[in-house]
Design an enzyme around this catalytic site. Structure first.
Site, PDB file in Angstrom:
ATOM      1  N   HIS A  37       3.404 -12.372  -5.967  1.00 29.05           N
ATOM      2  CA  HIS A  37       2.094 -12.283  -6.225  1.00 29.05           C
ATOM      3  C   HIS A  37       1.754 -13.598  -6.955  1.00 29.05           C
ATOM      4  O   HIS A  37       0.722 -14.045  -6.360  1.00 29.05           O
ATOM      5  CB  HIS A  37       1.423 -11.284  -7.211  1.00 29.05           C
ATOM      6  CG  HIS A  37       1.905  -9.636  -6.478  1.00 29.05           C
ATOM      7  ND1 HIS A  37       3.066  -8.879  -6.966  1.00 29.05           N
ATOM      8  CD2 HIS A  37       1.114  -9.093  -5.417  1.00 29.05           C
ATOM      9  CE1 HIS A  37       2.907  -7.795  -6.092  1.00 29.05           C
ATOM     10  NE2 HIS A  37       2.002  -7.966  -5.228  1.00 29.05           N
ATOM     11  N   GLN A 156       0.688  -6.937   8.602  1.00 31.54           N
ATOM     12  CA  GLN A 156      -0.321  -6.861   7.983  1.00 31.54           C
ATOM     13  C   GLN A 156      -1.283  -7.956   7.888  1.00 31.54           C
ATOM     14  O   GLN A 156      -2.579  -7.906   8.165  1.00 31.54           O
ATOM     15  CB  GLN A 156      -0.248  -6.694   6.339  1.00 31.54           C
ATOM     16  CG  GLN A 156      -1.431  -6.490   5.357  1.00 31.54           C
ATOM     17  CD  GLN A 156      -1.093  -5.932   3.988  1.00 31.54           C
ATOM     18  OE1 GLN A 156      -1.116  -4.735   3.817  1.00 31.54           O
ATOM     19  NE2 GLN A 156      -0.994  -6.956   3.113  1.00 31.54           N
TER      20      GLN A 156
END
Length: 282
Positions: A37, A156
């Protein structure tokens, strides 16, 4: 770093930036942050002057209620990581803020293309409708110029790009490279659920992908797939869902190597934890 909990507060904070020529980036997450992240935030900071990270465990994308219940939520840890990374703001709404009538479902179903129903879409029916539903809500709230997602969730990212085309949204989707542990395991918030032995067994996923990447120009597609699947099936406590060599745009298996847009994708249950991974091949 601003910590914002409502769309109204978020919009009020963003207003001066939207009136200025500065670029706004969004990094949507479900929390349980790790170096993967942080790499998205770092890349976003290179391309935009304002970086908003969202933390929201989205209930509409979970097909298994138990999976939603056990999803890690270490908020204090996440906030500290974002502050140290120099993130501009974090948006942490409640479920009621994003879905005022929850658990009554909203009327949401869009055409994401046939790839929605392949691979993850086959194993997690309706998952990408839930993903695109929340990402659209976040885009509406932030109105970013760019949004950053990890390549690990390759399907995704493709579905979100299709959603952006569907609504003709003025946001650029940036796919960022997978960040791996030193031993090759793709970083994932789910890795914390792996026991020590699971953690070792999980390495077979990246090893199988690397075998395909290394042998792509020497072996036939069939030889690559057979060996990769054998590697995985021979590993204790690893249950393979799929291993495929596919076209990056359609996610359909490629027929031959004239396709210059190939990717290997894998999903498997390791112990009680389901993991996904992929590698670009050409």
């Amino acid at each position: 770093m601003e910590i914002l909990h409502t769309i109204t507060a978020l919009k009020a904070w963003l207003q001066p930036m939207q009136d200025a020529p500065s670029k706004i980036a969004l990094v949507p997450t479900m929390g349980a942050l790790h170096k993967g992240h942080l790499s998205l935030i770092e890349i976003a900071q290179q391309q935009a002057s304002i970086v908003v990270c969202s933390i929201f465990v989205n209930p509409t994308q979970f097909t298994d209620p138990k999976d939603l219940e056990k999803y890690p939520r270490p908020l204090a840890h996440d906030i500290k990581m974002l502050q140290e990374a120099g993130c501009s703001a974090v948006f942490m709404p409640t479920v009621k803020e994003m879905y005022p009538h929850y658990p009554t479902p909203e009327n949401w179903h869009i055409d994401l293309g046939s790839a929605e129903f392949l691979l993850e879409g086959e194993f997690r029916k309706g998952h990408y409708q839930g993903v695109t539903q929340i990402v659209k809500k976040l885009f509406d709230a932030v109105q970013p110029d760019l949004a950053f997602f990890g390549q690990k969730d390759f399907q995704q990212v493709l579905m979100i790009k299709n959603m952006v085309k569907y609504f003709k949204l003025p946001v650029e989707i940036v796919s960022c490279p997978i960040i791996r542990e030193d031993d090759g395991l793709a970083m994932s918030s789910r890795n914390i659920h792996l026991s020590d032995s699971d953690r070792q067994h999980a390495l077979v996923l990246s090893r199988a992908l690397q075998f395909v990447k290394d042998g792509y120009h020497q072996l036939t597609l069939e030889e690559l797939l057979v060996h990769a699947k054998q590697l995985i099936s021979a590993t204790p406590d690893v249950e393979l869902d799929y291993f495929t060599i596919a076209d990056q745009e359609t996610l359909l298996p490629i027929a031959d190597k004239t396709n210059k847009n190939a990717i290997a994708l894998v999903a498997a249950k390791v112990g009680e934890t389901r993991l996904i991974d992929n590698m670009l091949l050409d």
